[in-house]
Every structure is written in C-alpha cells, then in structure tokens.
Design a protein around this motif. Structure first.
Motif, PDB file in Angstrom:
ATOM      1  N   LEU A  67       0.832  -1.202   0.000  1.00  0.00           N
ATOM      2  CA  LEU A  67       0.000   0.000   0.000  1.00  0.00           C
ATOM      3  C   LEU A  67       0.871   1.258   0.000  1.00  0.00           C
ATOM      4  N   SER A  70       2.328   1.705  -3.471  1.00  0.00           N
ATOM      5  CA  SER A  70       1.336   2.209  -4.408  1.00  0.00           C
ATOM      6  C   SER A  70       1.055   3.686  -4.177  1.00  0.00           C
ATOM      7  N   GLN A  71       0.925   4.059  -2.916  1.00  0.00           N
ATOM      8  CA  GLN A  71       0.621   5.465  -2.609  1.00  0.00           C
ATOM      9  C   GLN A  71       1.819   6.367  -2.905  1.00  0.00           C
ATOM     10  N   THR A 144      -6.958   4.515  -1.960  1.00  0.00           N
ATOM     11  CA  THR A 144      -6.424   3.245  -2.469  1.00  0.00           C
ATOM     12  C   THR A 144      -7.468   2.150  -2.296  1.00  0.00           C
ATOM     13  N   THR A 164      -4.222   2.877  -6.767  1.00  0.00           N
ATOM     14  CA  THR A 164      -4.219   4.220  -6.146  1.00  0.00           C
ATOM     15  C   THR A 164      -4.365   5.265  -7.244  1.00  0.00           C
TER      16      THR A 164
END
Length: 584
Positions: A67, A70-71, A144, A164
């Motif tokens: 996560l 991705s962010q 996300t 995201t």
C-alpha cells in the motif's frame, strides 16, 4: 425355519464371556480413543489459532508495504517526475518486494503508459473497462482500493490489484496498479500446512499450495468452508473441497482487506504419526484380546464344573432315583444355596411322583366317563340340528302351497350357496359361518308368504305394479323372523339378498361391502337358478348363457370375487356333479 445350533455349556459360557468382555473392552477403548481425539483437537486447534495470528500479522505487514509503495508511486506521478525516475522506481519496487507480480501506470483514460519489464506487452492496452478502474474513477478521491480476485491473463493464476488514483487539481489524472503475487500468503514457518486467503464471497484468492489452485469460476460458491460459514473463528473439522481431504481448519478475518485467512491441518496427512498410532492401537487391542481369552477360559471352566455336577444328579432323577444328597461345602455361597434347593427339590419330586401316580389312575377313570358323555352329547346335538333344519324346511313347504316354484328353487339356491361358501373357506382363507348362511339360503324367499297367490303364480310377465309388490318379499321375510333372536344374522341376510353391488337394488339401495357377505352369495345363487329354471312364461337359459350373464353383470349387480369363484365352479362341474345334483 433355520435350526438353532446346539452348543455345550463350556462353549456357550466361553463365547458368552468372550462376547461380553469384548463389548466392555470396545466401549472402554472407544472412550479412551475419543478422549485422545479430544485432546488432539484441543492441541491442534490451539496451535492453528496461534499460527493464524502469525499469518495475519505477516500478511498485514506485506500489504502495508505494498500500500505504501502504491501510494508513494502515485504521489511521485502527481509531481511529474521524469520517465527515467518512473522506470527506476518501478523496477526497484519490483526487486524489493517478491510479493509484487507487476506494476502498471494508467493515464486518465485508462490506457497503460508504463509497466514493469515483465508486463511490457500490456503497453497501450485499454483497462478502463476493469471494475477496479471504474471504482477508482467514481470515488474521484485519493483513495487506495484493493480489487476482487481474478485470473491473470499473463500468469494464468489468481491475483488481485492494489489501485491508487493519481490526482491533479482534484481530478483523477491516472492511476497506479500493483498486481499482487499468489505467493503473498506464503510463510516459511508454516511449511507443509495448507492455508488460504478467501474473499467475503467464499472465493479462494491465494493459497499456499498452487498445485491445488482451481479457476475462479470453479471456486465461486464452492470454497472450502462456505458451507460452514465465514463468521466462525473456532476450529472446525470438515472435508476440504479443494484438496478433497478431511482437515481441521480455523478461520480468521484479515483487517486490511476484510478477507479471511483459512489455516488447515490434514488430520490423516501425517504418515509417520498415523503409522505410530496404528501400531499403538494394534498392540493395545492384542493385549486386551489375549487378556479376555484367558478370562473367558477360566470363567467357562468354573461354570462347566458346576453344570456337570448338576447334570449327573438330574440324570439320576430322570431314571427314577430320588435319593440325592449333594454336599453344600463349596467356596461359592450361591452354589451352596442351589445345592440345598436341589436336594429339597429331589424330595418333593419323589413325593409328587407318588401323588401323580394316584391322580393318574383317577384321571383315566374320569376320562372314560367323559368320552361316554361326549359321545352322547354329540349324538343329541346332531339330532337337534336335524330337527331344526326339518322345521325350517317345513316353513318353506308351507310357502310351496302358494308358490309351486319356490320350494324347488330354495333347495337349488341352498345347494349353490353351500358350495360357494365351502370353496371360499377352503381355498380363499375365509371363515364364513356355513350353518347360518345355509339357513338364510333356505328361508331367503320366506317373505313370499305375504304375497298374493295370483301374483306369485301368474303365467305371464308381471306388470310394474305387481313387480313392486313382489319386491317387498325380502323385507317381509325379515319382519316375519324378527321375533326369533337366534335368527338375527340370518334375517339380515334375507333382507338384503336382492341388493345390487352398485347400489341399485332393493329394499334400501345399499352397495359394495355394506351388503352382508352372505346376502351377496345368495344373490348370485338366486339369480343363476332363476335364469336356468323354466317359468310358466319362458324357458330356462342354457347354463353357458347364464354364466355369460353373471360375468356381464360382475361389478354392477354382483360381487366380482364371488362371481369368479362360482363361474369357475360351474365350468369345472358343468355336465357333472353340481348340475346333476340340481336336476335330481
């Protein structure tokens, strides 16, 4: 019937003791076995509970890292970094996380603009139709999302995406898509165990053993614990539909994706443990069996010794020797009590034998007297019955004064009725009262005494009014006998002997089984004799034509079973004894 096998007391006591001991041993063994299984269940479920927490913790850490990746990547895309920086960050992310299967960068129209090297063949592909793209666009915020599981076109394995949005001026300008590898759930500390990641629909997303992976279509509504329910956190024993084995499993909810971790332990999967368990069970069973055999032999020997002692003494009594004196000095109290009772029994048997001898002589004399008395009673009963029938025939003869046809007709009907009743009783298992039905047959037309002679002996056909008068004879016969209590059943038969099986008869129009059985028999015998007998206004039918009429009216006018029986008798006897006797 199979004859029962005869066994000796020794054999019977041995096998009886053996059987009882085996049942007792089996019950105790089952209790012990269930206790061991319960302990095993508690141990394994506790162990799996701890392991499931470890799995969830490790999985959560991996998901947190992806996560963040991705962010971070989406944030970098918002800052318009160079193509080289994009490529460098994508490849470094791939190297630093073995759980990432691939990375896509999409523009604001959902077209793939950048990918990791292993997905270069996806460049330029439009992914705007994917559910996760639509969901990200509709949210229109920097949030996300984790997609549902699907089969990857590239790897042909189940995967899911972390998506995201790339936001510019509060609008979605593109998005990063990270493809998660099926190995995300793997944990080296759980080597040899089966564990799964399942979504809220019960579909398997990832699993430890990829060899068992089925297609998404096969998994839908058919996952390992869907029938048991995903909301249960206790350990459960069930048959895994993926591996087709019995397992002990535990379910835990994964907090980030709201999916579920399922950890399974194959109950019968450890060959070493199973072999050890079977060897231990075999040894215990063998020991118990040998112990039971020894116990049964000893018990049967004790029983046999006592039985042989009593057998010898009983043999003496059967031969007339009542001077029995067994010593009651054995080590078993119950045996001594039996011996005392046995000695007393021998004395009483001797006394009773003497008394019976005297009684027997008296009984022989009494029996001779009873035989003489019974012979006299039987003779008197036979004479009374003959006198009773003579009186009844006298009543019929009185009717003959008015109707010359009735007396001969009554004899024929009585004969046919007797033959039918005897056939039903003998060959069809009926228990009909022959004497009562015979008397009812003799008197079935007794009511014609109350009908005018001109109508009874009319040489031509009756008018409708005259026929209605004739139809009253069955009810008149009933009332003529109403004060004779001993003929209660006979008058019921007489009253209804003109009722039809289909309910269109007289005097009351009853039908089927409501008509007394004797009345149904007389109805057929009466109709047959009427058809074959000559009347002043017509000639009697041939027998075969009358039989045809009986068959044609079977089920309507006549009882079908009685017709079948009577027709079979007539055809068997046609031209023989039955008709000859009638003609006589």
């Amino acid at each position: 019937m199979k004859a029962q096998k005869i066994r000796s007391v020794k054999e019977a006591s041995f096998f009886g003791m053996l059987g009882g001991s085996l049942v007792f041993a089996l019950i105790n063994f089952m209790i012990f076995f269930i206790f061991v299984l319960a302990l095993s269940y508690m141990f394994i479920s506790s162990h799996e509970n701890n392991l499931s927490k470890v799995l969830i913790h490790n999985l959560s850490e991996k998901q947190d890292r992806m996560l963040n990746i991705s962010q971070t990547l989406s944030k970098l895309m918002e800052d318009d970094i160079t193509e080289q920086q994009k490529r460098l960050f994508i490849e470094s992310s791939m190297k630093n996380s073995t759980d990432i299967q691939g990375i896509f960068l999409l523009d604001d129209e959902g077209i793939v603009k950048e990918t990791s090297e292993n997905y270069n063949n996806f460049l330029g592909i439009d992914l705007s139709g994917k559910d996760y793209y639509k969901q990200a666009v509709e949210s229109n915020e920097n949030k996300t999302i984790i997609s549902r599981s699907y089969v990857s076109q590239q790897t042909k394995k189940l995967t899911l995406n972390i998506v995201t949005p790339i936001m510019k001026n509060n609008n979605v300008a593109g998005m990063t898509v990270i493809l998660i590898s099926p190995s995300i759930i793997e944990n080296k500390d759980l080597n040899g165990m089966e564990y799964y990641l399942i979504d809220s629909n019960g579909d398997i997303v990832f699993q430890s053993n990829e060899e068992n992976t089925m297609s998404k279509e096969d998994n839908i509504k058919n996952s390992i614990i869907m029938e048991k329910g995903l909301d249960k956190s206790n350990a459960m024993i069930y048959k895994d539909k993926v591996s087709d084995k019995f397992v002990l499993g535990i379910v835990r909810k994964e907090p980030i994706t709201s999916m579920y971790i399922v950890l399974q332990h194959h109950i019968l999967g450890d060959k070493v443990v199973l072999d050890g368990l079977f060897i231990m069970l075999a040894a215990v069973i063998l020991f118990i069996f040998i112990f039971i055999i020894i116990l049964a032999i000893r018990a049967s020997n004790i029983v046999t010794n006592y039985v042989n002692m009593f057998k010898d003494e009983v043999k003496k009594i059967s031969q007339g020797n009542y001077e029995i004196k067994l010593s009651s000095k054995y080590s078993h109290e119950e045996i001594n009590e039996i011996i005392d009772s046995f000695n007393n029994m021998a004395k009483r048997v001797k006394q009773r034998e003497e008394e019976l001898q005297a009684y027997n002589e008296e009984l022989v004399a009494a029996n001779d007297e009873i035989k003489t008395m019974l012979s006299t009673l039987s003779k008197n009963e036979k004479e009374r019955k003959e006198q009773y029938l003579q009186i009844i025939w006298t009543m019929v003869n009185l009717l003959e004064i008015k109707d010359e046809y009735t007396a001969g007709h009554s004899k024929s009907v009585t004969y046919y009725t007797e033959e039918i009743v005897e056939k039903l009783n003998k060959d069809y298992g009926f228990k009909l009262d022959v004497d009562r039905i015979q008397i009812a047959a003799i008197l079935h037309d007794i009511g014609k005494i109350g009908i005018e002679r001109d109508i009874l002996n009319k040489p031509s056909r009756l008018t409708q009014e005259e026929y209605e008068i004739i139809k009253t004879h069955s009810a008149k016969g009933y009332y003529a006998l109403k004060d004779i209590e001993s003929l209660k059943k006979e008058r019921e038969i007489i009253k209804y002997h003109h009722e039809r099986y289909d309910g269109k008869g007289y005097p009351e129009g009853i039908k089927g089984d409501a008509i007394p059985f004797g009345a149904r028999i007389i109805c057929i015998a009466d109709s047959f004799d009427a058809m074959v007998s000559d009347r002043p206004y017509r000639k009697g039918m041939p027998v075969e034509m009358a039989i045809g009429e009986l068959i044609r009216n079977k089920g309507t006018q006549f009882d079908p079973l009685i017709v079948d029986v009577f027709v079979a008798m007539l055809r068997q006897e046609q031209g023989g004894i039955m008709l000859q006797e009638n003609e006589a």
